[in-house]
Design an enzyme around this catalytic site. Structure first.
Site, PDB file in Angstrom:
ATOM      1  N   ALA A  19       0.703  -1.206  -0.119  1.00 32.70           N
ATOM      2  CA  ALA A  19      -0.062  -0.118  -0.004  1.00 32.70           C
ATOM      3  C   ALA A  19       0.972   1.168   0.219  1.00 32.70           C
ATOM      4  CB  ALA A  19      -1.029  -0.165   1.237  1.00 32.70           C
ATOM      5  N   ALA A  21       0.440   5.197   1.031  1.00 35.45           N
ATOM      6  CA  ALA A  21      -0.363   6.148   1.671  1.00 35.45           C
ATOM      7  C   ALA A  21       0.526   7.453   1.553  1.00 35.45           C
ATOM      8  CB  ALA A  21      -0.752   5.885   3.087  1.00 35.45           C
ATOM      9  N   GLN A  68       4.581   4.157   3.108  1.00 40.64           N
ATOM     10  CA  GLN A  68       4.450   3.048   2.152  1.00 40.64           C
ATOM     11  C   GLN A  68       4.713   1.708   3.064  1.00 40.64           C
ATOM     12  OE1 GLN A  68       5.788   5.158  -1.910  1.00 40.64           O
ATOM     13  NE2 GLN A  68       6.888   3.373  -1.224  1.00 40.64           N
ATOM     14  N   LYS A  90       6.242  -0.530   7.781  1.00 39.27           N
ATOM     15  CA  LYS A  90       5.468   0.476   7.467  1.00 39.27           C
ATOM     16  C   LYS A  90       6.538   1.781   7.418  1.00 39.27           C
ATOM     17  CE  LYS A  90       1.687   3.726   8.825  1.00 39.27           C
ATOM     18  NZ  LYS A  90       0.486   3.954   9.807  1.00 39.27           N
ATOM     19  N   ASP A 143     -10.438   5.362  14.574  1.00 37.35           N
ATOM     20  CA  ASP A 143     -10.747   5.127  12.986  1.00 37.35           C
ATOM     21  C   ASP A 143     -11.130   3.834  12.577  1.00 37.35           C
ATOM     22  OD1 ASP A 143     -11.243   6.522  10.423  1.00 37.35           O
ATOM     23  OD2 ASP A 143      -9.049   6.187   9.988  1.00 37.35           O
TER      24      ASP A 143
END
Length: 563
Positions: free
Chosen positions: A137, A139, A143, A158, A293
């Site tokens: 992914a 973001a 990454q 991450k 979230d």
């Protein structure tokens, strides 16, 4: 007035980018009112004021969302924070801002390698048995890469995007100054508390940039769920983790958005909905530290109807007293106790007075009418998120705002019930919450809790009494030396005083200019020596002084009108 925000040359280019995007999406009037156009013009920056027709036809919430996406990671994160403020923005704005996707084009691995080697202390190929250089992914801030430890354990890395912090800090400087300008010069936007929102956002974003803080949050929640085999929180591998790198267990599960895969693998949707609700309710009402979230992108479904939570960059905290207030409020909503609900909301109003068009009596009457419509309604027929959304609408109408921790909590509850209903249309959030509400209220009144609060109050009183003689002594000594001062600052009067001061300065210059004109006119009638083109030197000096004073006065008035 915007010039201070871009005083540093390093911020000029970013300010032009921001102004250009706002203009492109039809917010040119905001650019002018903020003084950005004049500031950038002074710096030699050219703005293009054309608005494409297809963008101009979008509704304001959609244009704002598109503009935030184009402005980059800081503003995407700002939009996500604003999406939690259901007490400030109407539902159509919340719905649109909730669509903001934290995604960005991936940076090539070679651009990440140097930073990764520095954080690991060795090349990544040496630290891990295998490392996939294609990101899972990408973001706005980080990454994610998949890797395998030398013991065969699968992990994810991450990695913070290289060079992202200077961009974020520049954006935060500009946002801080913009919020100050809005608060000072746009009274119609005061109800949105721009400076408070930006301060809250800056703290949240800087914390999110610190992956070590995210790791500590994950470890804390993981400890709270020790012994709960149906809830999985990935473990953090601290030997490789730090501020720019978070290495954690890889979660092999079904993403929360893929409900078709849930059905294909035979997982029990109803049980998943109930377990997810229990997990979030435990985090909020029992532990006081929660995932703020819990949307489907941060949830995975695992075999055995287990649930995994990831991404703890945004967390909320609730004190024991706040948890009791939340439980009392929700219990009052369910049982129809409007007096309790109104009293708690008035205590929560974030230190602000009611708006000019509202008062406590009106608020109590509106809440009483709101709660009365739910009296006698069975729990299974109640929509807790709907009730909270309607209640927050009452707050908005009365110009009341909630503290940030409570706004996060309400947004989490609304997201939770939405996820639960997607899994199970008959999901009953109110019934799931009822036992936790009762336990929270009972725990608050338990002998141990009462004794703990009593001891804390007694200790505080003792400290106050013990320090009183010293404080009084210092006060008296200051009074004897004539050093005792009482300062009262009334900001509206200060602003008014500044205006009076500027007006007096202009009046003085105007009088001096007029005196020069009259004086030189008189001198012209007297013949004298030292004539230049038929005019006395004194006459020329007088007229030049009058011209300078007049030009200064006109420029001063023009600048004041722009402000």
């Amino acid at each position: 007035m915007f010039w201070q925000a871009v005083g540093a040359a390093r911020d000029l280019s970013r300010a032009q980018d921001i102004a250009g995007v706002l203009i492109r999406y039809g917010f040119g009037d905001l650019v002018r009112r903020l003084g950005m156009a004049d500031a950038l013009s002074k710096a030699g920056k050219v703005l293009h004021w054309q608005v494409p027709d297809e963008l101009a036809r979008l509704e304001p919430p959609a244009r704002a969302r598109r503009a935030l996406e184009d402005l980059g990671p800081t503003f995407v994160k700002l939009g996500q924070i604003l999406a939690t403020r259901v007490d400030l923005f109407a539902p159509e704005w919340i719905d649109e801002l909730s669509k903001l996707q934290d995604a960005a084009p991936a940076v090539p691995f070679e651009a990440v390698r140097a930073q990764l080697t520095e954080d690991l202390g060795e090349p990544p190929e040496a630290a891990f048995a295998t490392l996939h250089t294609e990101p899972l992914a990408a973001a706005s801030l980080a990454q994610v890469y998949r890797a395998t430890l030398h013991d065969g354990r699968e992990v994810v890395l991450k990695v913070r995007r290289p060079g992202i912090r200077p961009t974020v800090e520049a954006d935060l400087r500009l946002l801080t100054r913009l919020a100050e300008i809005i608060d000072a010069d746009m009274p119609e936007l005061h109800r949105y508390h721009p400076q408070a929102v930006v301060r809250e956002f800056a703290v949240s974003l800087r914390r999110e940039l610190d992956f070590a803080a995210e790791g500590r949050s994950a470890e804390r929640i993981r400890a709270h769920f020790a012994g709960h085999e149906d809830i999985v929180i990935p473990a953090i591998h601290w030997q490789w983790s730090g501020e720019r790198l978070n290495v954690q267990d890889y979660i092999a599960g079904i993403p929360g958005r893929n409900l078709a895969a849930v059905d294909a693998t035979g997982l029990d949707r109803r049980q998943l909905a109930r377990r997810g609700a229990e997990a979030v309710l435990k985090m909020t009402l029992e532990d006081g530290f929660f995932h703020a979230d819990p949307h489907p992108g941060n949830v995975f479904y695992l075999p055995g109807n287990r649930i995994a939570f990831i991404d703890f960059g945004m967390v909320g905290r609730l004190s024991e007293s706040r948890r009791y207030e939340v439980a009392s409020l929700m219990h009052g909503l369910v049982t129809g106790d409007s007096e309790t609900v109104a009293a708690i909301l008035l205590d929560w109003r974030d230190g602000e007075d009611l708006g000019a068009d509202a008062d406590p009596t009106r608020l109590r009457n509106e809440i009483d009418t709101f709660v009365d419509q739910y009296k006698g309604v069975p729990l299974k027929r109640l929509s807790l998120s709907g009730m909270l959304a309607d209640l927050v609408a009452i707050l908005r109408d009365n110009r009341l705002t909630l503290p940030a921790d409570l706004a996060l909590l309400i947004k989490a509850f609304i997201s939770l019930e939405g996820m639960g209903r997607q899994l199970d249309p008959d999901f009953d959030m109110a019934s799931e919450a009822a036992p936790y509400l009762e336990r929270t209220m009972i725990a608050h009144q338990s002998p141990a809790a009462l004794a703990r609060r009593g001891w804390r109050a007694a200790r505080g009183a003792a400290d106050l009494i013990a320090g009183l003689p010293q404080d009084l002594s210092q006060l008296l000594r200051a009074a004897k030396r004539g050093k005792l001062r009482v300062e009262v600052e009334v900001l509206p009067l200060k602003h008014f005083g500044d205006r009076i001061d500027r007006a007096v300065s202009r009046l003085t210059i105007g009088i001096v200019t007029a005196a020069l004109i009259i004086g030189t006119s008189i001198v012209m009638t007297v013949a004298g020596e030292g004539l230049l083109a038929g005019l006395s030197t004194y006459v020329l000096l007088g007229f030049l002084g009058a011209v300078v004073g007049g030009v200064w006065l006109l420029l001063s008035i023009r600048r004041s009108n722009k402000e």
